[in-house]
Design a protein around this motif. Sequence first.
Motif, PDB file in Angstrom:
ATOM      1  N   GLN A  92       0.828  -1.201   0.000  1.00 18.55           N
ATOM      2  CA  GLN A  92       0.000   0.000   0.000  1.00 18.55           C
ATOM      3  C   GLN A  92       0.869   1.260   0.000  1.00 18.55           C
ATOM      4  O   GLN A  92       0.613   2.191  -0.775  1.00 18.55           O
ATOM      5  CB  GLN A  92      -0.928  -0.004   1.212  1.00 18.55           C
ATOM      6  N   GLN A  93       1.901   1.290   0.831  1.00 22.07           N
ATOM      7  CA  GLN A  93       2.787   2.456   0.906  1.00 22.07           C
ATOM      8  C   GLN A  93       3.516   2.688  -0.416  1.00 22.07           C
ATOM      9  O   GLN A  93       3.675   3.824  -0.859  1.00 22.07           O
ATOM     10  CB  GLN A  93       3.799   2.301   2.051  1.00 22.07           C
ATOM     11  N   TRP A  94       3.973   1.606  -1.044  1.00 23.77           N
ATOM     12  CA  TRP A  94       4.679   1.763  -2.315  1.00 23.77           C
ATOM     13  C   TRP A  94       3.735   2.234  -3.423  1.00 23.77           C
ATOM     14  O   TRP A  94       4.118   3.028  -4.284  1.00 23.77           O
ATOM     15  CB  TRP A  94       5.406   0.478  -2.713  1.00 23.77           C
ATOM     16  N   LEU A  95       2.497   1.768  -3.394  1.00 23.51           N
ATOM     17  CA  LEU A  95       1.523   2.243  -4.390  1.00 23.51           C
ATOM     18  C   LEU A  95       1.210   3.726  -4.176  1.00 23.51           C
ATOM     19  O   LEU A  95       1.088   4.489  -5.138  1.00 23.51           O
ATOM     20  CB  LEU A  95       0.250   1.396  -4.337  1.00 23.51           C
ATOM     21  N   LEU A  96       1.081   4.132  -2.908  1.00 24.88           N
ATOM     22  CA  LEU A  96       0.866   5.554  -2.621  1.00 24.88           C
ATOM     23  C   LEU A  96       2.058   6.385  -3.089  1.00 24.88           C
ATOM     24  O   LEU A  96       1.895   7.482  -3.633  1.00 24.88           O
ATOM     25  CB  LEU A  96       0.616   5.760  -1.128  1.00 24.88           C
ATOM     26  N   SER A  97       3.246   5.851  -2.899  1.00 25.18           N
ATOM     27  CA  SER A  97       4.456   6.540  -3.345  1.00 25.18           C
ATOM     28  C   SER A  97       4.475   6.664  -4.868  1.00 25.18           C
ATOM     29  O   SER A  97       4.807   7.726  -5.413  1.00 25.18           O
ATOM     30  CB  SER A  97       5.689   5.779  -2.853  1.00 25.18           C
ATOM     31  N   ALA A  98       4.114   5.592  -5.557  1.00 23.10           N
ATOM     32  CA  ALA A  98       4.069   5.635  -7.021  1.00 23.10           C
ATOM     33  C   ALA A  98       3.041   6.648  -7.499  1.00 23.10           C
ATOM     34  O   ALA A  98       3.276   7.397  -8.468  1.00 23.10           O
ATOM     35  CB  ALA A  98       3.759   4.253  -7.578  1.00 23.10           C
ATOM     36  N   GLY A  99       1.894   6.682  -6.825  1.00 28.56           N
ATOM     37  CA  GLY A  99       0.864   7.664  -7.178  1.00 28.56           C
ATOM     38  C   GLY A  99       1.353   9.088  -6.971  1.00 28.56           C
ATOM     39  O   GLY A  99       1.095   9.985  -7.796  1.00 28.56           O
ATOM     40  N   ALA A 100       2.079   9.303  -5.871  1.00 26.39           N
ATOM     41  CA  ALA A 100       2.629  10.633  -5.597  1.00 26.39           C
ATOM     42  C   ALA A 100       3.664  11.019  -6.659  1.00 26.39           C
ATOM     43  O   ALA A 100       3.739  12.174  -7.081  1.00 26.39           O
ATOM     44  CB  ALA A 100       3.237  10.680  -4.200  1.00 26.39           C
ATOM     45  N   LEU A 102       3.703   9.971  -9.815  1.00 32.21           N
ATOM     46  CA  LEU A 102       2.981  10.282 -11.052  1.00 32.21           C
ATOM     47  C   LEU A 102       2.319  11.658 -10.954  1.00 32.21           C
ATOM     48  O   LEU A 102       2.274  12.409 -11.932  1.00 32.21           O
ATOM     49  CB  LEU A 102       1.953   9.196 -11.359  1.00 32.21           C
ATOM     50  N   SER A 103       1.791  11.984  -9.777  1.00 26.96           N
ATOM     51  CA  SER A 103       1.196  13.296  -9.567  1.00 26.96           C
ATOM     52  C   SER A 103       2.247  14.385  -9.740  1.00 26.96           C
ATOM     53  O   SER A 103       2.007  15.406 -10.387  1.00 26.96           O
ATOM     54  CB  SER A 103       0.570  13.357  -8.173  1.00 26.96           C
ATOM     55  N   MET A 104       3.436  14.157  -9.149  1.00 22.79           N
ATOM     56  CA  MET A 104       4.527  15.127  -9.267  1.00 22.79           C
ATOM     57  C   MET A 104       4.944  15.274 -10.731  1.00 22.79           C
ATOM     58  O   MET A 104       5.164  16.384 -11.224  1.00 22.79           O
ATOM     59  CB  MET A 104       5.724  14.688  -8.428  1.00 22.79           C
ATOM     60  N   ALA A 105       5.034  14.153 -11.428  1.00 22.88           N
ATOM     61  CA  ALA A 105       5.450  14.181 -12.833  1.00 22.88           C
ATOM     62  C   ALA A 105       4.445  14.931 -13.704  1.00 22.88           C
ATOM     63  O   ALA A 105       4.808  15.499 -14.738  1.00 22.88           O
ATOM     64  CB  ALA A 105       5.645  12.759 -13.351  1.00 22.88           C
ATOM     65  N   GLY A 106       3.195  14.946 -13.278  1.00 27.32           N
ATOM     66  CA  GLY A 106       2.160  15.645 -14.052  1.00 27.32           C
ATOM     67  C   GLY A 106       1.972  17.096 -13.643  1.00 27.32           C
ATOM     68  O   GLY A 106       1.012  17.737 -14.082  1.00 27.32           O
ATOM     69  N   SER A 107       2.854  17.609 -12.832  1.00 27.62           N
ATOM     70  CA  SER A 107       2.738  19.000 -12.390  1.00 27.62           C
ATOM     71  C   SER A 107       2.887  19.954 -13.566  1.00 27.62           C
ATOM     72  O   SER A 107       3.674  19.720 -14.482  1.00 27.62           O
ATOM     73  CB  SER A 107       3.815  19.322 -11.349  1.00 27.62           C
ATOM     74  N   ILE A 108       2.124  21.039 -13.478  1.00 23.96           N
ATOM     75  CA  ILE A 108       2.156  22.028 -14.561  1.00 23.96           C
ATOM     76  C   ILE A 108       3.003  23.231 -14.178  1.00 23.96           C
ATOM     77  O   ILE A 108       3.781  23.737 -14.982  1.00 23.96           O
ATOM     78  CB  ILE A 108       0.716  22.449 -14.933  1.00 23.96           C
ATOM     79  N   THR A 109       2.875  23.671 -12.927  1.00 22.90           N
ATOM     80  CA  THR A 109       3.621  24.856 -12.495  1.00 22.90           C
ATOM     81  C   THR A 109       4.737  24.449 -11.543  1.00 22.90           C
ATOM     82  O   THR A 109       4.668  23.383 -10.906  1.00 22.90           O
ATOM     83  CB  THR A 109       2.689  25.844 -11.769  1.00 22.90           C
ATOM     84  N   ARG A 116       3.863  18.836  -4.801  1.00 24.03           N
ATOM     85  CA  ARG A 116       3.736  17.411  -5.113  1.00 24.03           C
ATOM     86  C   ARG A 116       5.048  16.664  -4.893  1.00 24.03           C
ATOM     87  O   ARG A 116       5.047  15.489  -4.525  1.00 24.03           O
ATOM     88  CB  ARG A 116       3.239  17.239  -6.549  1.00 24.03           C
ATOM     89  N   GLY A 117       6.166  17.333  -5.107  1.00 23.54           N
ATOM     90  CA  GLY A 117       7.470  16.730  -4.828  1.00 23.54           C
ATOM     91  C   GLY A 117       7.638  16.450  -3.348  1.00 23.54           C
ATOM     92  O   GLY A 117       8.147  15.392  -2.954  1.00 23.54           O
ATOM     93  N   ASP A 118       7.191  17.387  -2.521  1.00 23.35           N
ATOM     94  CA  ASP A 118       7.238  17.187  -1.079  1.00 23.35           C
ATOM     95  C   ASP A 118       6.358  15.998  -0.675  1.00 23.35           C
ATOM     96  O   ASP A 118       6.764  15.159   0.144  1.00 23.35           O
ATOM     97  CB  ASP A 118       6.783  18.465  -0.359  1.00 23.35           C
ATOM     98  N   ALA A 119       5.186  15.898  -1.268  1.00 24.64           N
ATOM     99  CA  ALA A 119       4.283  14.771  -0.977  1.00 24.64           C
ATOM    100  C   ALA A 119       4.913  13.449  -1.411  1.00 24.64           C
ATOM    101  O   ALA A 119       4.793  12.430  -0.709  1.00 24.64           O
ATOM    102  CB  ALA A 119       2.943  14.981  -1.673  1.00 24.64           C
ATOM    103  N   PHE A 120       5.611  13.486  -2.547  1.00 26.27           N
ATOM    104  CA  PHE A 120       6.291  12.278  -3.031  1.00 26.27           C
ATOM    105  C   PHE A 120       7.399  11.851  -2.066  1.00 26.27           C
ATOM    106  O   PHE A 120       7.515  10.669  -1.732  1.00 26.27           O
ATOM    107  CB  PHE A 120       6.861  12.527  -4.432  1.00 26.27           C
ATOM    108  N   VAL A 121       8.193  12.800  -1.608  1.00 24.08           N
ATOM    109  CA  VAL A 121       9.277  12.484  -0.676  1.00 24.08           C
ATOM    110  C   VAL A 121       8.708  11.877   0.610  1.00 24.08           C
ATOM    111  O   VAL A 121       9.208  10.876   1.131  1.00 24.08           O
ATOM    112  CB  VAL A 121      10.143  13.728  -0.376  1.00 24.08           C
TER     113      VAL A 121
END
Length: 165
Positions: A92-100, A102-109, A116-121
């Motif tokens: 579960q933690q690794w899936l949440l990390s992967a989701g974070a 992907l969210s960071m990678a899709g950042s626009i600004t 999102r990078g902070d959330a990923f870390v």
Amino acid sequence: MSSLTSAARLASPLMLWADVALKTQEMLLSSGSVIHMRTERMVKAGLTPSPADLAEFQLMGDEKLAAAGEAGAAMARQWHSSHVSLTSRVLQQWLLSAGAFLSMAGSITPAQAAVRGDAFVKATTRAVSTTGQLSGTAVRIAREGLKPIHAAATSNARRLAELRA
């Protein structure tokens, strides 16, 4: 050594693995002694073992089966009580990390990427921390499996040494 010190020492996975290594060494030394004494007894008994010899030879097989059964059951209990739920949390933690990620990678600004990078870390840190607990769980499974085999080997070594004396 107080029980608090002993409990603290065995809280660290490294110390647990060291404990398993020491118990394994003691079990192997005892097993070697038992094998030596029983083999010697078999050689002396030859083709005409006494009733006491036959009883000892039967006990030898029964003890191995009992210790193996106890070890398997103990490991299954430990696995069920801790490893299954922990493995689920790790996934579960690794899936949440992967989701974070992907969210960071899709950042626009840049601001969005920073948040999102902070959330990923943070998600990755939790995933790594949870994964680190697997070693502690694995060693507890190994310890539980070793206990009955260690107990049988060391008690046999003491008993057979007393019979020889």
